[in-house]
Design a protein around this motif. Structure first.
Motif, PDB file in Angstrom:
ATOM      1  N   THR A 129       4.419  55.219  52.000  1.00 42.04           N
ATOM      2  CA  THR A 129       4.144  55.931  53.271  1.00 42.04           C
ATOM      3  C   THR A 129       2.649  55.950  53.583  1.00 42.04           C
ATOM      4  O   THR A 129       2.252  56.334  54.686  1.00 42.04           O
ATOM      5  CB  THR A 129       4.633  57.401  53.221  1.00 42.04           C
ATOM      6  OG1 THR A 129       3.800  58.141  52.309  1.00 42.04           O
ATOM      7  CG2 THR A 129       6.092  57.493  52.805  1.00 42.04           C
ATOM      8  N   GLN A 130       1.806  55.560  52.608  1.00 47.10           N
ATOM      9  CA  GLN A 130       0.360  55.651  52.776  1.00 47.10           C
ATOM     10  C   GLN A 130      -0.274  54.276  53.021  1.00 47.10           C
ATOM     11  O   GLN A 130      -0.027  53.336  52.264  1.00 47.10           O
ATOM     12  CB  GLN A 130      -0.281  56.295  51.539  1.00 47.10           C
ATOM     13  CG  GLN A 130       0.203  57.714  51.293  1.00 47.10           C
ATOM     14  CD  GLN A 130      -0.172  58.629  52.462  1.00 47.10           C
ATOM     15  OE1 GLN A 130      -1.343  58.949  52.657  1.00 47.10           O
ATOM     16  NE2 GLN A 130       0.817  59.038  53.256  1.00 47.10           N
ATOM     17  N   GLY A 131      -1.095  54.185  54.086  1.00 53.20           N
ATOM     18  CA  GLY A 131      -1.651  52.885  54.456  1.00 53.20           C
ATOM     19  C   GLY A 131      -3.143  52.740  54.269  1.00 53.20           C
ATOM     20  O   GLY A 131      -3.674  51.625  54.241  1.00 53.20           O
ATOM     21  N   CYS A 132      -3.862  53.853  54.170  1.00 50.40           N
ATOM     22  CA  CYS A 132      -5.325  53.780  54.009  1.00 50.40           C
ATOM     23  C   CYS A 132      -5.781  55.094  53.378  1.00 50.40           C
ATOM     24  O   CYS A 132      -5.127  56.123  53.553  1.00 50.40           O
ATOM     25  CB  CYS A 132      -5.991  53.587  55.380  1.00 50.40           C
ATOM     26  SG  CYS A 132      -7.761  53.206  55.330  1.00 50.40           S
ATOM     27  N   ALA A 133      -6.881  55.050  52.621  1.00 53.40           N
ATOM     28  CA  ALA A 133      -7.397  56.275  51.998  1.00 53.40           C
ATOM     29  C   ALA A 133      -8.844  56.506  52.411  1.00 53.40           C
ATOM     30  O   ALA A 133      -9.561  55.570  52.797  1.00 53.40           O
ATOM     31  CB  ALA A 133      -7.287  56.190  50.471  1.00 53.40           C
ATOM     32  N   VAL A 134      -9.251  57.767  52.329  1.00 52.85           N
ATOM     33  CA  VAL A 134     -10.645  58.159  52.564  1.00 52.85           C
ATOM     34  C   VAL A 134     -11.106  58.914  51.336  1.00 52.85           C
ATOM     35  O   VAL A 134     -10.390  59.789  50.834  1.00 52.85           O
ATOM     36  CB  VAL A 134     -10.756  59.081  53.807  1.00 52.85           C
ATOM     37  CG1 VAL A 134     -12.166  59.653  53.923  1.00 52.85           C
ATOM     38  CG2 VAL A 134     -10.375  58.329  55.074  1.00 52.85           C
ATOM     39  N   LEU A 135     -12.293  58.575  50.850  1.00 51.15           N
ATOM     40  CA  LEU A 135     -12.892  59.306  49.725  1.00 51.15           C
ATOM     41  C   LEU A 135     -14.164  59.978  50.214  1.00 51.15           C
ATOM     42  O   LEU A 135     -15.033  59.320  50.810  1.00 51.15           O
ATOM     43  CB  LEU A 135     -13.227  58.332  48.585  1.00 51.15           C
ATOM     44  CG  LEU A 135     -13.932  58.952  47.366  1.00 51.15           C
ATOM     45  CD1 LEU A 135     -13.024  59.941  46.632  1.00 51.15           C
ATOM     46  CD2 LEU A 135     -14.389  57.853  46.410  1.00 51.15           C
ATOM     47  N   THR A 136     -14.275  61.288  49.993  1.00 49.88           N
ATOM     48  CA  THR A 136     -15.477  62.011  50.407  1.00 49.88           C
ATOM     49  C   THR A 136     -15.856  63.027  49.329  1.00 49.88           C
ATOM     50  O   THR A 136     -15.209  63.097  48.285  1.00 49.88           O
ATOM     51  CB  THR A 136     -15.263  62.680  51.789  1.00 49.88           C
ATOM     52  OG1 THR A 136     -16.519  63.115  52.304  1.00 49.88           O
ATOM     53  CG2 THR A 136     -14.293  63.864  51.720  1.00 49.88           C
ATOM     54  N   GLY A 137     -16.928  63.773  49.580  1.00 48.83           N
ATOM     55  CA  GLY A 137     -17.352  64.787  48.617  1.00 48.83           C
ATOM     56  C   GLY A 137     -17.234  66.171  49.231  1.00 48.83           C
ATOM     57  O   GLY A 137     -17.381  66.327  50.450  1.00 48.83           O
TER      58      GLY A 137
END
Ligand code: HXC
Length: 260
Positions: free
Chosen positions: A48-56
């Motif tokens: 179901t997941q197509g892209c990820a974001v990584l932040t702080g």
């Protein structure tokens, strides 16, 4: 899966991963290392997941580097025998075929800069600061800084930054090709998630192939890269989504993607 040093949430087809040790400026200790590997594996495995974001978390830092307090106590043999941070190259960079974005919300130093550069691209807050200050600790980049920074900004700037430890602000980073775009800090995560949702809404195989193609440009000569591009393009023409995308264009309607 519950995590202690990161937060993971889904926003539609986007996985938002937040480094969550704000009091230590999200320094990357061994627990963060292990939890990030798990979170990226879960993202990659979830259809179901197509892209990820990584932040702080917090306004100050994406990550101020590998955890110096942890490294200070560690004997050299442990770095070598444990192959310090090799997991990220093998189990995040290599194993994550879906696209992901680093949303850099402040300091991205040492391992923090190196982690951001592992992403498919970086969106930077106007307050972002990038640097490889390891030399000031008597060491050097150890998870890609000397290689990825040099490929991104060229020898002159990479060499100066590694040798002096100076930081590069968001504008210089954008001008130098290190970041795709600058966004005001207050809008950064929303913008990154929206960008990720656009990517997640693309035909899945085409997104994965586009990512693979661009990455191949850094790992091979031009003739081989062009051949690989042609072959991957030709393979995509066999997908249901190619038939649907082109039919939808001709019929002047929205495409309905199958992800196959
Ligand atoms: C552990 C860290 C840390 C780090 C900050 N902190 N960076 N803890 N590891 N990398 C902690 C501080 O000890 C402090 O906790 C708290 O976060 C706030 O930091 P301050 O220094 O008080 O904040 P400030 O004065 O605003 O300075 C911000 C800063 C500075 C310029 C980012 O913290 C800094 O220079 N940090 C180290 C940056 C660095 O050298 N990174 C590279 C690490 S080596 P306490 O509890 O003391 O208040 C590396 C190797 C990668 O990454 C290669 C691996 C293979």
């Amino acid at each position: 899966m519950s995590y202690e040093t990161i937060l993971v949430e889904t926003r539609g087809a986007v996985t938002l991963i937040t480094l969550n040790r704000p009091k230590a400026l999200n320094a990357l200790n061994s627990q963060v290392c292990a939890e990030l590997v798990e979170a990226f594996a879960a993202f990659e495995a979830d259809d179901t997941q197509g892209c990820a974001v990584l932040t702080g978390s917090g306004d100050k830092a994406f990550a101020a580097g590998a955890d110096i307090k942890e490294m200070a106590e560690k004997p050299a043999a442990d770095f070598f025998l444990g192959d310090f941070f090799a997991d990220w190259q093998a189990r995040i960079v290599r194993a994550t075929r879906k696209p992901w974005i680093a949303a850099v919300n402040g300091f991205a130093l040492g391992g923090g800069c190196e982690l951001a550069m592992m992403a498919d691209f970086i969106l930077a807050a106007d307050t972002a600061k990038f640097g490889q200050p390891e030399i000031k600790l008597g060491v050097a980049p150890g998870m890609g800084g000397s290689q990825r920074l040099t490929r991104a900004v060229g020898k002159a700037k990479a060499m100066e930054m590694c040798l002096t430890g100076r930081m590069m602000g968001a504008e210089e980073a954008e001008r130098s090709g290190l970041v795709a775009r600058i966004v005001p800090l207050a809008d950064l995560v929303e913008d990154a998630v929206k960008t990720a949702q656009t990517i997640a809404g693309m035909p899945r195989m085409a997104a994965m192939v586009n990512k693979e193609m661009v990455n191949i440009a850094f790992e091979t000569g031009l003739e081989q890269g062009l051949l690989t591009e042609r072959r991957l393009f030709q393979i995509l023409t066999a997908t249901q989504d190619k038939a649907e995308g082109m039919a939808a264009f001709v019929e002047k309607r929205q495409a309905v993607w199958k992800g196959r």
